[in-house]
Design a protein around this motif. Structure first.
Motif, PDB file in Angstrom:
ATOM      1  N   GLY A  73       0.829  -1.204   0.000  1.00  0.00           N
ATOM      2  CA  GLY A  73       0.000   0.000   0.000  1.00  0.00           C
ATOM      3  C   GLY A  73       0.859   1.248   0.000  1.00  0.00           C
ATOM      4  O   GLY A  73       1.598   1.501   0.954  1.00  0.00           O
ATOM      5  N   ALA A 124       0.791   6.337   4.651  1.00  0.00           N
ATOM      6  CA  ALA A 124       1.376   5.468   5.683  1.00  0.00           C
ATOM      7  C   ALA A 124       2.441   4.561   5.075  1.00  0.00           C
ATOM      8  O   ALA A 124       3.566   4.464   5.591  1.00  0.00           O
ATOM      9  CB  ALA A 124       0.279   4.643   6.356  1.00  0.00           C
ATOM     10  N   GLU A 162       1.901  -1.258  -4.674  1.00  0.00           N
ATOM     11  CA  GLU A 162       0.645  -0.500  -4.710  1.00  0.00           C
ATOM     12  C   GLU A 162      -0.278  -1.123  -5.751  1.00  0.00           C
ATOM     13  O   GLU A 162       0.134  -1.387  -6.875  1.00  0.00           O
ATOM     14  CB  GLU A 162       0.938   0.974  -5.042  1.00  0.00           C
ATOM     15  CG  GLU A 162      -0.260   1.814  -5.425  1.00  0.00           C
ATOM     16  CD  GLU A 162      -1.398   1.826  -4.392  1.00  0.00           C
ATOM     17  OE1 GLU A 162      -1.134   1.981  -3.194  1.00  0.00           O
ATOM     18  OE2 GLU A 162      -2.562   1.657  -4.813  1.00  0.00           O
ATOM     19  N   LYS A 163      -1.536  -1.308  -5.356  1.00  0.00           N
ATOM     20  CA  LYS A 163      -2.435  -2.015  -6.283  1.00  0.00           C
ATOM     21  C   LYS A 163      -2.876  -1.151  -7.461  1.00  0.00           C
ATOM     22  O   LYS A 163      -3.147  -1.658  -8.531  1.00  0.00           O
ATOM     23  CB  LYS A 163      -3.616  -2.615  -5.530  1.00  0.00           C
ATOM     24  CG  LYS A 163      -4.830  -1.803  -5.309  1.00  0.00           C
ATOM     25  CD  LYS A 163      -5.951  -2.718  -4.813  1.00  0.00           C
ATOM     26  CE  LYS A 163      -7.002  -1.941  -4.072  1.00  0.00           C
ATOM     27  NZ  LYS A 163      -8.012  -2.765  -3.453  1.00  0.00           N
ATOM     28  N   ARG A 181      -3.408   8.232  -8.524  1.00  0.00           N
ATOM     29  CA  ARG A 181      -4.870   8.195  -8.700  1.00  0.00           C
ATOM     30  C   ARG A 181      -5.513   9.115  -7.659  1.00  0.00           C
ATOM     31  O   ARG A 181      -4.946   9.362  -6.591  1.00  0.00           O
ATOM     32  CB  ARG A 181      -5.394   6.772  -8.559  1.00  0.00           C
ATOM     33  CG  ARG A 181      -5.507   6.310  -7.121  1.00  0.00           C
ATOM     34  CD  ARG A 181      -6.041   4.918  -7.026  1.00  0.00           C
ATOM     35  NE  ARG A 181      -5.826   4.371  -5.707  1.00  0.00           N
ATOM     36  CZ  ARG A 181      -6.797   4.145  -4.829  1.00  0.00           C
ATOM     37  NH1 ARG A 181      -8.034   4.455  -5.121  1.00  0.00           N
ATOM     38  NH2 ARG A 181      -6.528   3.615  -3.652  1.00  0.00           N
ATOM     39  N   LYS A 187      -7.969   9.967  -4.704  1.00  0.00           N
ATOM     40  CA  LYS A 187      -8.693   9.278  -3.631  1.00  0.00           C
ATOM     41  C   LYS A 187      -9.644  10.293  -3.059  1.00  0.00           C
ATOM     42  O   LYS A 187      -9.244  11.441  -2.864  1.00  0.00           O
ATOM     43  CB  LYS A 187      -7.727   8.912  -2.502  1.00  0.00           C
ATOM     44  CG  LYS A 187      -6.914   7.693  -2.738  1.00  0.00           C
ATOM     45  CD  LYS A 187      -5.974   7.425  -1.573  1.00  0.00           C
ATOM     46  CE  LYS A 187      -5.037   6.305  -1.961  1.00  0.00           C
ATOM     47  NZ  LYS A 187      -3.839   6.238  -1.160  1.00  0.00           N
ATOM     48  N   GLY A 239     -10.739  14.825   2.165  1.00  0.00           N
ATOM     49  CA  GLY A 239     -10.747  16.273   2.321  1.00  0.00           C
ATOM     50  C   GLY A 239      -9.384  16.884   2.000  1.00  0.00           C
ATOM     51  O   GLY A 239      -9.280  17.991   1.504  1.00  0.00           O
ATOM     52  N   GLY A 240      -8.340  16.136   2.335  1.00  0.00           N
ATOM     53  CA  GLY A 240      -6.990  16.632   2.054  1.00  0.00           C
ATOM     54  C   GLY A 240      -6.538  17.733   2.998  1.00  0.00           C
ATOM     55  O   GLY A 240      -5.572  18.440   2.720  1.00  0.00           O
ATOM     56  N   GLY A 241      -7.228  17.861   4.129  1.00  0.00           N
ATOM     57  CA  GLY A 241      -6.820  18.879   5.103  1.00  0.00           C
ATOM     58  C   GLY A 241      -5.732  18.325   6.006  1.00  0.00           C
ATOM     59  O   GLY A 241      -5.867  17.232   6.548  1.00  0.00           O
ATOM     60  N   ARG A 286      -4.971  14.835  -3.206  1.00  0.00           N
ATOM     61  CA  ARG A 286      -4.388  13.537  -2.874  1.00  0.00           C
ATOM     62  C   ARG A 286      -3.572  12.908  -4.002  1.00  0.00           C
ATOM     63  O   ARG A 286      -2.544  12.284  -3.740  1.00  0.00           O
ATOM     64  CB  ARG A 286      -5.488  12.568  -2.412  1.00  0.00           C
ATOM     65  CG  ARG A 286      -5.976  12.808  -1.003  1.00  0.00           C
ATOM     66  CD  ARG A 286      -4.907  12.631   0.057  1.00  0.00           C
ATOM     67  NE  ARG A 286      -4.370  11.293   0.128  1.00  0.00           N
ATOM     68  CZ  ARG A 286      -4.806  10.343   0.937  1.00  0.00           C
ATOM     69  NH1 ARG A 286      -5.816  10.577   1.746  1.00  0.00           N
ATOM     70  NH2 ARG A 286      -4.231   9.151   0.956  1.00  0.00           N
ATOM     71  N   VAL A 325      -1.409  -7.107  -3.671  1.00  0.00           N
ATOM     72  CA  VAL A 325      -1.098  -8.318  -2.903  1.00  0.00           C
ATOM     73  C   VAL A 325      -2.425  -8.981  -2.534  1.00  0.00           C
ATOM     74  O   VAL A 325      -3.306  -8.345  -1.956  1.00  0.00           O
ATOM     75  CB  VAL A 325      -0.286  -7.978  -1.633  1.00  0.00           C
ATOM     76  CG1 VAL A 325      -0.075  -9.222  -0.779  1.00  0.00           C
ATOM     77  CG2 VAL A 325       1.052  -7.356  -2.022  1.00  0.00           C
TER      78      VAL A 325
END
Ligand SMILES: Cc1cc2nc3c(=O)[nH]c(=O)nc-3n(C[C@H](O)[C@H](O)[C@H](O)COP(=O)(O)OP(=O)(O)OC[C@H]3O[C@@H](n4cnc5c(N)ncnc54)[C@H](O)[C@@H]3O)c2cc1C
Length: 260
Positions: A8, A12, A31-32, A37, A39, A42-44, A98, A122
């Motif tokens: 992922g 994180a 990463e899948k 891309r 997501k 809010g991105g705050g 994001r 995975v």
């Protein structure tokens, strides 16, 4: 064999991959999807999050911060507003898009030694002796000494390793959109109504949760989050919330055109 497979490449996973690479571990970051891309988020960035990002990634990470607000407005169920203007030296109050944020973090992790493989989901993890075998949807079997599962709230991979699944009261239902928009039109309204360019949090229109309106440089992010058990028709609830914000003069009427 890798020392660590990180599954992922969200914030994180990329941060774990970066930190482990800096310590000299041989790291594979899987990463899948692709890291750029969109997501829905809010991105705050809370000020502590921004502080942590500066500490780990250095000041250059600022380049990917899209916009900065100078306050927050809380609106109560009765419509009363608490307007908080941030002292400029204390709060960071940045917003990110994001797709740009996540891809930059992954790019930095890769530039410092982690091997990044996109479009690699995975699907299975098993232990054989002291090795961990991660199987991807493409059929590859990857060996590592350790694994970090950073697959976000949607994925079930953790369950294969005995991590209890989240119950519905631990999960939020979120609804909303982020769309390109002429933000000058919005900022004019906000200057008039609240005197600052803030993030807005609305308590009241969304039971057991809240609605938000977050500005980006050229984008408008509007959403709501609530407990899944409380909402029968999220679409209707969101439309009611949006109408209320428009009727209060905080958003232009044509914002209602966007699909959720
Ligand atoms: C509507 C909404 C609004 C939000 N607003 C904010 C906000 O304003 N501020 C804030 O700080 N937080 C916000 N959040 C929370 C924030 O989005 C999360 O905390 C953050 O994305 C968590 O990062 P992460 O790296 O743990 O997971 P994610 O960002 O979810 O990343 C997980 C990654 O793992 C990948 N993946 C999943 N399964 C696999 C697999 N099997 N194999 C390989 N890859 C896999 C996914 O594709 C994804 O890229 C919001 C969340 C939502 C839903």
């Amino acid at each position: 064999m890798y020392d660590v497979v990180v599954v992922g490449a969200g914030p994180a996973g990329s941060t774990a991959a970066l930190q482990l690479s800096r310590k000299g571990f041989k790291v594979l970051l899987l990463e899948k999807h692709t890291v750029d891309r969109d997501k829905f988020c809010g991105g705050g960035l809370a000020d502590r999050t921004a502080e942590l990002l500066f500490k780990i990634y250095g000041n250059e990470i600022k380049e990917v911060f899209d916009f900065r607000v100078n306050g927050v407005v809380f609106e109560s169920p009765s419509g009363r507003r608490l307007i908080v203007e941030y002292p400029p030296e204390k709060f960071y109050s940045y917003l990110v898009v994001r797709s740009k944020f996540d891809s930059r973090l992954a790019e930095i992790a890769a530039s410092e030694g982690a091997e990044l493989r996109e479009n690699n989901e995975v699907v299975r993890v098993r232990k054989e002796g002291d090795r961990i075998i991660s199987t991807t949807r493409n059929g590859d079997e990857i060996e590592s000494r350790y694994i970090v599962v950073a697959t976000g709230s949607q994925d079930k991979l953790g369950e294969q390793m005995g991590i209890a699944p989240l119950s519905t009261d631990q999960l939020a239902l979120c609804w909303g959109f982020e769309e390109d928009y002429d933000m000058d039109k919005v900022f004019k309204l906000w200057e008039r109504e609240v005197g600052i360019i803030p993030v807005f949090l609305f308590f009241g229109p969304v039971p057991a949760g809240y609605g938000w309106v977050f500005p980006k440089r050229n984008r408008l992010n509007i959403g709501m989050g609530t407990n899944m058990d409380y909402v029968k028709s999220p679409q209707k609830l969101f439309r009611n919330f949006l109408s209320r914000v428009i009727n209060e003069g905080l958003l232009p009427r044509d914002v209602a055109k966007f699909k959720v």
